[in-house]
Design a protein around this motif. Structure first.
Motif, PDB file in Angstrom:
ATOM      1  N   ALA A 102       4.213   1.126   7.621  1.00 48.48           N
ATOM      2  CA  ALA A 102       4.349  -0.278   8.003  1.00 48.48           C
ATOM      3  C   ALA A 102       5.794  -0.537   8.408  1.00 48.48           C
ATOM      4  O   ALA A 102       6.705   0.217   8.031  1.00 48.48           O
ATOM      5  N   ARG A 143       1.643   5.600  10.541  1.00 41.75           N
ATOM      6  CA  ARG A 143       0.993   4.955   9.387  1.00 41.75           C
ATOM      7  C   ARG A 143       1.951   4.068   8.591  1.00 41.75           C
ATOM      8  O   ARG A 143       1.526   3.148   7.895  1.00 41.75           O
ATOM      9  N   GLU A 167       0.838  -1.200   0.000  1.00 40.54           N
ATOM     10  CA  GLU A 167       0.000   0.000   0.000  1.00 40.54           C
ATOM     11  C   GLU A 167       0.874   1.253   0.000  1.00 40.54           C
ATOM     12  O   GLU A 167       1.897   1.294   0.682  1.00 40.54           O
ATOM     13  N   SER A 224       3.315   0.758   2.920  1.00 42.00           N
ATOM     14  CA  SER A 224       4.680   0.382   2.544  1.00 42.00           C
ATOM     15  C   SER A 224       5.466   1.607   2.099  1.00 42.00           C
ATOM     16  O   SER A 224       6.687   1.628   2.175  1.00 42.00           O
ATOM     17  N   GLY A 261      -6.758   4.185   6.945  1.00 43.01           N
ATOM     18  CA  GLY A 261      -6.314   3.207   5.961  1.00 43.01           C
ATOM     19  C   GLY A 261      -5.310   2.260   6.572  1.00 43.01           C
ATOM     20  O   GLY A 261      -4.901   2.431   7.727  1.00 43.01           O
ATOM     21  N   PRO A 262      -4.906   1.284   5.787  1.00 45.44           N
ATOM     22  CA  PRO A 262      -3.967   0.279   6.285  1.00 45.44           C
ATOM     23  C   PRO A 262      -2.560   0.857   6.416  1.00 45.44           C
ATOM     24  O   PRO A 262      -2.261   1.916   5.855  1.00 45.44           O
ATOM     25  N   PRO A 263      -1.687   0.164   7.138  1.00 50.21           N
ATOM     26  CA  PRO A 263      -0.285   0.581   7.174  1.00 50.21           C
ATOM     27  C   PRO A 263       0.265   0.673   5.747  1.00 50.21           C
ATOM     28  O   PRO A 263      -0.090  -0.130   4.882  1.00 50.21           O
TER      29      PRO A 263
END
Length: 182
Positions: free
Chosen positions: A126, A124, A39, A105, A101-103
């Motif tokens: 990752a 945030r 992401e 990259s 939102g997701p962690p």
């Protein structure tokens, strides 16, 4: 951000169009350090040229900007380059913080500065994620309300592993990783 600011940014983008997908020049020497999967969050994405470039490399990208005009242009650019399945855009007022939102990259932030977001950006990322950030700077330029002071980025992101950083000619930039990368 006030409605007047949003209108001002829409006016700046009106009648202009995105160029080809590209990574901002300041980060080009670090292109090989940027992930090619996972992401990505493109903060203040503007026309989406970097978002689309990242999506073409294989990342799933969310580009956010306060300007509806810029977001519409970014969506068009993604469609023209066939990456709408990996590249989406949203109108977001960053005064309200980063969107959920997701962690990530990768977090890319080019020429947008809001020090209140720095802790959220670190959170945030990752594990092993990369931050690429550039802001206007007092270094080599006249001081101003939207410019970072000397050392601001390196101090704010000292918890990250710095891969490269610099300040000159009115710009400060940093590329850093959150811990070990696979």
């Amino acid at each position: 951000m006030s409605e007047a600011d949003r209108v001002r940014w829409d006016g700046k983008y009106a009648g202009r169009f995105a160029g080809p997908p590209r990574l901002p020049e300041v980060f080009a020497p670090y292109a090989d350090e940027l992930p090619t999967s996972g992401e990505a969050l493109d903060v203040a994405c503007g026309f989406g040229a970097a978002s689309v470039w990242l999506a073409e490399r294989g990342l799933s990208v969310l580009g956010v900007d306060v300007s509806t005009v810029a977001v519409e242009q970014a969506q068009d650019l993604a469609a023209r380059h066939g990456v709408t399945d990996r590249c989406r855009f949203s109108v977001v007022d960053l005064d309200d913080g980063l969107p959920p939102g997701p962690p990530a990259s990768l977090i890319l932030c080019h020429r947008f500065r809001d020090p209140s977001l720095y802790p959220a950006i670190i959170d945030r990322l990752a594990a092993g994620g990369v931050l690429a950030i550039s802001v206007l700077s007092d270094v080599g330029a006249e001081p101003g309300p939207f410019r970072a002071g000397a050392g601001e980025l390196e101090n704010a992101f000292a918890a990250l592993q710095i891969l490269g950083a610099g300040e000159s000619d009115g710009q400060a930039w940093l590329v850093a990783s959150k811990g070990e990368r696979s």
